[in-house]
Write a protein that holds these residues in place. Structure first.
Motif, PDB file in Angstrom:
ATOM      1  N   GLY A   1       0.850  -1.221   0.006  1.00  0.00           N
ATOM      2  CA  GLY A   1      -0.015  -0.169  -0.095  1.00  0.00           C
ATOM      3  C   GLY A   1       0.707   1.179   0.160  1.00  0.00           C
ATOM      4  O   GLY A   1       0.268   2.439   0.107  1.00  0.00           O
ATOM      5  N   VAL A   2       2.134   1.124  -0.298  1.00  0.00           N
ATOM      6  CA  VAL A   2       3.068   2.454  -0.282  1.00  0.00           C
ATOM      7  C   VAL A   2       3.117   2.875  -1.532  1.00  0.00           C
ATOM      8  O   VAL A   2       3.444   3.883  -1.745  1.00  0.00           O
ATOM      9  CB  VAL A   2       4.541   2.054   0.445  1.00  0.00           C
ATOM     10  N   MET A   3       3.034   2.255  -2.578  1.00  0.00           N
ATOM     11  CA  MET A   3       3.508   2.446  -3.946  1.00  0.00           C
ATOM     12  C   MET A   3       2.193   2.395  -4.815  1.00  0.00           C
ATOM     13  O   MET A   3       1.347   1.404  -4.776  1.00  0.00           O
ATOM     14  CB  MET A   3       4.581   1.671  -4.753  1.00  0.00           C
ATOM     15  N   THR A   4       2.164   3.420  -5.748  1.00  0.00           N
ATOM     16  CA  THR A   4       1.032   3.573  -6.912  1.00  0.00           C
ATOM     17  C   THR A   4       1.910   3.439  -8.314  1.00  0.00           C
ATOM     18  O   THR A   4       2.946   4.417  -8.231  1.00  0.00           O
ATOM     19  CB  THR A   4       0.264   4.646  -6.753  1.00  0.00           C
ATOM     20  N   VAL A   5       1.288   2.944  -9.245  1.00  0.00           N
ATOM     21  CA  VAL A   5       2.125   2.998 -10.482  1.00  0.00           C
ATOM     22  C   VAL A   5       1.406   3.460 -11.591  1.00  0.00           C
ATOM     23  O   VAL A   5       0.029   3.158 -11.844  1.00  0.00           O
ATOM     24  CB  VAL A   5       2.686   1.563 -10.838  1.00  0.00           C
ATOM     25  N   TYR A   6       1.886   4.388 -12.360  1.00  0.00           N
ATOM     26  CA  TYR A   6       1.359   4.725 -13.734  1.00  0.00           C
ATOM     27  C   TYR A   6       2.018   3.978 -14.755  1.00  0.00           C
ATOM     28  O   TYR A   6       3.281   4.456 -15.074  1.00  0.00           O
ATOM     29  CB  TYR A   6       1.344   6.221 -13.951  1.00  0.00           C
ATOM     30  N   LYS A   7       1.396   3.375 -15.859  1.00  0.00           N
ATOM     31  CA  LYS A   7       2.381   2.514 -16.591  1.00  0.00           C
ATOM     32  C   LYS A   7       1.693   3.452 -18.228  1.00  0.00           C
ATOM     33  O   LYS A   7       0.694   3.230 -18.190  1.00  0.00           O
ATOM     34  CB  LYS A   7       1.721   1.055 -17.096  1.00  0.00           C
ATOM     35  N   TYR A   8       2.929   3.880 -18.799  1.00  0.00           N
ATOM     36  CA  TYR A   8       2.475   4.833 -20.123  1.00  0.00           C
ATOM     37  C   TYR A   8       3.078   4.029 -21.269  1.00  0.00           C
ATOM     38  O   TYR A   8       3.869   3.112 -21.238  1.00  0.00           O
ATOM     39  CB  TYR A   8       3.179   5.927 -19.906  1.00  0.00           C
ATOM     40  N   GLN A   9       2.416   4.069 -22.293  1.00  0.00           N
ATOM     41  CA  GLN A   9       2.797   3.546 -23.778  1.00  0.00           C
ATOM     42  C   GLN A   9       3.644   4.873 -24.187  1.00  0.00           C
ATOM     43  O   GLN A   9       4.784   4.276 -24.779  1.00  0.00           O
ATOM     44  CB  GLN A   9       1.286   3.694 -24.698  1.00  0.00           C
ATOM     45  N   ALA A  10       3.390   5.953 -24.344  1.00  0.00           N
ATOM     46  CA  ALA A  10       4.273   7.107 -24.763  1.00  0.00           C
ATOM     47  C   ALA A  10       3.883   8.189 -24.052  1.00  0.00           C
ATOM     48  O   ALA A  10       2.933   8.849 -24.143  1.00  0.00           O
ATOM     49  CB  ALA A  10       3.828   7.215 -26.205  1.00  0.00           C
ATOM     50  N   LEU A  11       4.855   8.518 -22.968  1.00  0.00           N
ATOM     51  CA  LEU A  11       4.296   9.489 -21.958  1.00  0.00           C
ATOM     52  C   LEU A  11       4.317  10.815 -22.685  1.00  0.00           C
ATOM     53  O   LEU A  11       3.407  11.812 -22.449  1.00  0.00           O
ATOM     54  CB  LEU A  11       5.513   9.817 -21.004  1.00  0.00           C
ATOM     55  N   GLU A  12       5.208  11.134 -23.685  1.00  0.00           N
ATOM     56  CA  GLU A  12       4.937  12.406 -24.298  1.00  0.00           C
ATOM     57  C   GLU A  12       3.561  12.812 -24.917  1.00  0.00           C
ATOM     58  O   GLU A  12       3.413  13.814 -25.286  1.00  0.00           O
ATOM     59  CB  GLU A  12       6.135  12.822 -25.427  1.00  0.00           C
ATOM     60  N   LYS A  13       2.857  11.790 -25.127  1.00  0.00           N
ATOM     61  CA  LYS A  13       1.541  11.784 -25.848  1.00  0.00           C
ATOM     62  C   LYS A  13       0.562  11.774 -24.487  1.00  0.00           C
ATOM     63  O   LYS A  13      -0.743  11.783 -24.980  1.00  0.00           O
ATOM     64  CB  LYS A  13       1.376  10.726 -26.862  1.00  0.00           C
TER      65      LYS A  13
END
Length: 310
Positions: free
Chosen positions: A273-285
């Motif tokens: 419960g200490v971490m959250t993750v955002y997974k991106y395909q192409a962060l610049e977009k």
């Protein structure tokens, strides 16, 4: 026998040996379990207990970079005089352990996966050489206090846009600049972590609520993490430092397969419960979407830090 069955087999064998007091003989089996799955069940705890009960003189191997060092640190600081063998891509490893007064028997440096594999094959021939135990969390602060202990504006958001040497690159500059600007506009303190060369690429000016943690000695920077209410980072040691310190952590990384990263540095902390993750395909977009995601996490945190109600 496949690796999934082997980890159970070796774990049960090691536990049985310990049950009858054969701690020395259990060590290679616990080490094998860890090689298959780093945090399988309670193997790290049992392995540490067996090592402390044993009378065997052996080498303990530490592989990887600063993030790996951090997970090994609780054991190493408790046992600073063991026969440690460090295998790393971090060029200042010798200074890192010297500052912490941890004795290292031998340091091997590598710059590629091929070099790392060659060193590992060499160490396999070394008698009584096992992996060093790891822990997921710090029980006490590993680094000395720093001067950055008071901030006028809360919450304090740490941000590290770079990744480790082995994952390469860093978070998109446009995303980083907009995130920093958004946080400052929202009247938050931002602690920006990174080397001076990394931070130069952002061309940032001074701001009363923007603090740079860019000391040449990485320990001085890692010591500042404890003052953050949230750390936002890429795949690097700073997100490991915050997670191990039980500081809420938001990680941005590419949506790709990396079993070792996920099993060792991501999933255990998500589960805790200490971490959250955002997974991106192409962060610049995905800049606006990613920043909105971060703000939702920060808003919940800000309510908690300021003692407000939702």
């Amino acid at each position: 026998m496949n690796r999934h069955i082997k980890k159970y087999y070796f774990y049960l064998l090691a536990r049985c040996l310990c049950l009858f007091g054969f701690y020395d003989r259990s060590l290679p089996y616990y080490s094998k379990v860890i090689q298959f799955r780093t945090f399988f069940l309670d193997v790290q705890f049992q392995y540490m207990h067996a090592y402390e009960k044993s009378s065997k003189s052996c080498y303990l191997e530490i592989h990887g970079g600063i993030g790996d060092f951090l997970q090994h640190l609780p054991f190493m600081m408790k046992h600073p005089k063991e026969n440690y063998v460090v295998v790393t891509h971090f060029s200042k490893a010798k200074e890192f352990f010297r500052v912490l007064k941890i004795s290292v028997n031998k340091i091997y440096y590598y710059e590629s996966g091929e070099q790392h594999r060659a060193i590992k094959n060499k160490l396999k021939k070394q008698k009584d050489s096992y992996v060093c135990p790891r822990e997921l969390f710090f029980k006490k602060e590993p680094f000395s206090q720093t001067a950055l202990s008071q901030f006028k504006i809360k919450p304090v958001i740490g941000f590290h846009m770079s990744t480790s040497n082995q994952t390469g690159g860093q978070l998109d500059n446009k995303f980083s600049l907009k995130l920093i600007s958004t946080l400052l506009d929202q009247k938050m303190t931002v602690v920006l972590f990174g080397t001076q060369n990394e931070l130069k690429t952002l061309h940032l000016g001074s701001h009363p609520n923007l603090i740079f943690a860019s000391h040449k000695n990485i320990i001085s920077n890692l010591a500042v993490v404890k003052y953050c209410d949230l750390l936002i980072g890429a795949e690097s040691a700073f997100k490991t430092m915050s997670s191990m310190s039980n500081i809420p952590t938001l990680v941005f990384h590419a949506d790709n397969n990396n079993h070792f990263r996920d099993r060792v540095f991501i999933n255990p902390y998500i589960k805790a419960g200490v971490m959250t993750v955002y997974k991106y395909q192409a962060l610049e977009k995905e800049i606006d979407q990613a920043i909105d995601f971060a703000l939702r996490i920060i808003y919940k945190l800000k309510l908690h830090v300021l003692g407000l109600k939702n």
